[in-house]
Motif scaffolding. Structure first.
Motif, PDB file in Angstrom:
ATOM      1  N   GLY A 108       0.830  -1.212   0.000  1.00 15.74           N
ATOM      2  CA  GLY A 108       0.000   0.000   0.000  1.00 15.74           C
ATOM      3  C   GLY A 108       0.854   1.248   0.000  1.00 15.74           C
ATOM      4  O   GLY A 108       1.867   1.316  -0.700  1.00 15.74           O
ATOM      5  N   ASP A 109       0.486   2.219   0.858  1.00 16.10           N
ATOM      6  CA  ASP A 109       1.246   3.489   0.845  1.00 16.10           C
ATOM      7  C   ASP A 109       2.576   3.389   1.591  1.00 16.10           C
ATOM      8  O   ASP A 109       3.286   4.374   1.733  1.00 16.10           O
ATOM      9  CB  ASP A 109       0.387   4.654   1.354  1.00 16.10           C
ATOM     10  N   LYS A 110       2.902   2.179   2.067  1.00 14.90           N
ATOM     11  CA  LYS A 110       4.232   2.009   2.669  1.00 14.90           C
ATOM     12  C   LYS A 110       5.276   1.676   1.599  1.00 14.90           C
ATOM     13  O   LYS A 110       6.442   1.461   1.909  1.00 14.90           O
ATOM     14  CB  LYS A 110       4.202   0.917   3.748  1.00 14.90           C
ATOM     15  N   PHE A 111       4.824   1.578   0.370  1.00 13.88           N
ATOM     16  CA  PHE A 111       5.730   1.390  -0.770  1.00 13.88           C
ATOM     17  C   PHE A 111       5.670   2.685  -1.570  1.00 13.88           C
ATOM     18  O   PHE A 111       4.638   3.041  -2.127  1.00 13.88           O
ATOM     19  CB  PHE A 111       5.250   0.208  -1.618  1.00 13.88           C
ATOM     20  N   ARG A 112       6.755   3.435  -1.555  1.00 14.33           N
ATOM     21  CA  ARG A 112       6.701   4.771  -2.155  1.00 14.33           C
ATOM     22  C   ARG A 112       8.013   5.141  -2.847  1.00 14.33           C
ATOM     23  O   ARG A 112       9.068   4.590  -2.524  1.00 14.33           O
ATOM     24  CB  ARG A 112       6.344   5.813  -1.102  1.00 14.33           C
ATOM     25  N   THR A 113       7.879   6.088  -3.767  1.00 10.67           N
ATOM     26  CA  THR A 113       9.093   6.529  -4.482  1.00 10.67           C
ATOM     27  C   THR A 113       9.858   7.522  -3.615  1.00 10.67           C
ATOM     28  O   THR A 113       9.300   8.156  -2.725  1.00 10.67           O
ATOM     29  CB  THR A 113       8.743   7.221  -5.810  1.00 10.67           C
TER      30      THR A 113
END
Ligand SMILES: [Zn+2]
Ligand SMILES: [Zn+2]
Length: 445
Positions: free
Chosen positions: A358-363
């Motif tokens: 989810g949002d714990k994977f980010r650029t």
């Protein structure tokens, strides 16, 4: 097609099309849950491995015990292990039918510094480095990478009915001196063994555990070392007309070289030259014979690098010519090249990792440190390099809003990742990234 490949691909397609994304995520989440169960069961052994490696670190090209420990772990999992590739490196191969070869890399080496974390498993080991006694510490977190690497291998072997192909797990020496990747390649990494179709590597960093950050394209900087010896003609400080003053030349160069950055380089592109050392002269009234200037040059793009190197060389020669001095001796030593993540490999992994994290994977923006994983990429292997966080999320929030102490980064004597959630995140993210590449290949893309 394996029974797991279809849901993975489907999930990716649905996410992109934003059509019934609920279905999409269920399969990756199911898979993530299966990985989590496996990792949870394996963790006690990985914790022992991590703490042993942490307590007994070894420096670049001296990672003999560390490599032997990992070789034993991989053999126990059924990998065919070749030791001493690139002096102390390891290559561990696991064949599982027809399919692509996917490489996963860990580093083996630690740093010549004293650990000051006070942890029960802190390193107190010492060695001799460049003729001097020094403490040794895993302050860059390569021990986290090794535990994640073994854990990922174990997890993928456990899921072997879900993928087909070959795992090529490599443990690389001497990352800190950016020479181990080159050593493994020079020792036949991609000729004695099959050149992989894809490669992955991870690095930990001072952000919250459970989070994974990545970049499309440039992931780290090119690094070059600058050495210039300006030659003059020594003499009395009171009679400069009989000398050629190399200190004056060096001073002129140090100021003027920054105009390569500000006037020649495109201001929207990253490029830095920093002079870190000047050595010249012995006394106030003697004009010395020469002046030595040492610096570092960092860039992201090869064309920016080429422009900067040309400008630096021209400026050095011009500074000497202005004083009618002999041409300077200029040596620019190439260090690590920038890590360039492959857009297709990233796009494939991105879909699966986004569904899982989810949002714990980010650029994140590219980092200015350097990393020799780029050697494998530049040898023609499409790759992805990503980062995992190491600290309690609440401590990171407190540090960021000023209510808590700043958190030590990699290479700090106080760098202290929280092992379990960090290693577990590393295994989950790496396993899913590798499976995404197998799956993509199974679809013939
Ligand atoms: Zn490091
Ligand atoms: Zn490192």
């Amino acid at each position: 097609m394996n029974r797991f490949a279809r849901p993975l691909l489907l999930s990716a397609a649905l996410c992109v099309a934003t059509v019934v994304p609920v279905h999409a995520e269920i399969d990756v989440i199911k898979l993530k849950a299966a990985i989590e169960t496996s990792v949870e069961a394996d963790y006690p052994k990985l914790d022992v491995l991590y703490k042993e490696i942490h307590a007994h670190p070894e420096l670049a090209f001296e990672e003999v015990k560390t490599a032997a420990r990992l070789a034993a772990e991989m053999r126990a999992l059924g990998f065919e292990v070749t030791e001493k590739v690139g002096k102390t490196g390891l290559v561990a191969i696991y064949k599982n039918g027809d399919g692509p070869t996917i490489m996963v890399r860990t580093e083996l080496d630690a740093l010549p510094m004293e650990e000051k974390t006070g942890l029960a498993y802190a390193s107190r080991d010492k060695t001799t480095w460049n003729g001097r006694e020094t403490f040794v510490a895993h302050s860059c977190g390569h021990d986290i990478h090794m535990a994640s690497w073994v854990g990922t291998a174990k997890t993928l072997v456990g899921l072997k009915d879900q993928w087909h192909g070959t795992l090529m797990f490599i443990a690389q020496p001497a990352e800190e001196t950016v020479s181990g990747a080159k050593a493994m390649l020079a020792d036949g990494l991609f000729t004695r063994f099959k050149k992989p179709d894809f490669a992955f590597a991870l690095h930990d960093g001072p952000f919250p555990y459970g989070y994974v950050s990545y970049r499309v394209g440039i992931g780290s900087s090119n690094s070059d070392s600058l050495f210039i010896k300006f030659r003059g003609r020594g003499g009395h400080g009171a009679a400069p007309q009989r000398t050629i003053d190399p200190v004056m030349i060096a001073a002129r160069f140090i100021v003027d070289v920054q105009s390569v950055i500000s006037r020649e380089k495109d201001p929207t592109e990253f490029g830095v030259v920093s002079i870190g050392a000047i050595h010249s002269g012995t006394a106030e009234n003697i004009i010395p014979d020469d002046a030595l200037v040492l610096g570092t040059i960092r860039t992201f793009k090869p064309e920016v690098r080429a422009k900067m190197l040309a400008g630096i060389e021209r400026t050095a020669k011009a500074a000497a010519a202005m004083s009618d001095a002999p041409a300077p001796e200029i040596k620019i030593t190439e260090g690590a090249k920038a890590v360039m993540n492959d857009p297709a490999v990233v796009a494939t992994a991105e879909k699966v990792l986004k569904a899982a994290f989810g949002d714990k994977f980010r650029t994140s923006p590219p980092g200015t440190p350097s990393e020799d994983f780029s050697e494998f990429i530049n040898a023609g292997v499409p790759s992805m390099f990503f980062n995992i966080g190491v600290y309690e999320p609440e401590r990171v929030v407190a540090a960021n809003n000023g209510t808590g102490p700043e958190l030590p980064s990699n290479h700090s004597p106080l760098f202290a990742p929280v092992p379990k959630p960090t290693i577990e995140t590393g295994i989950k993210a790496m396993t899913l990234a590798v499976l995404s590449a197998f799956d993509q290949h199974a679809q013939g893309k």
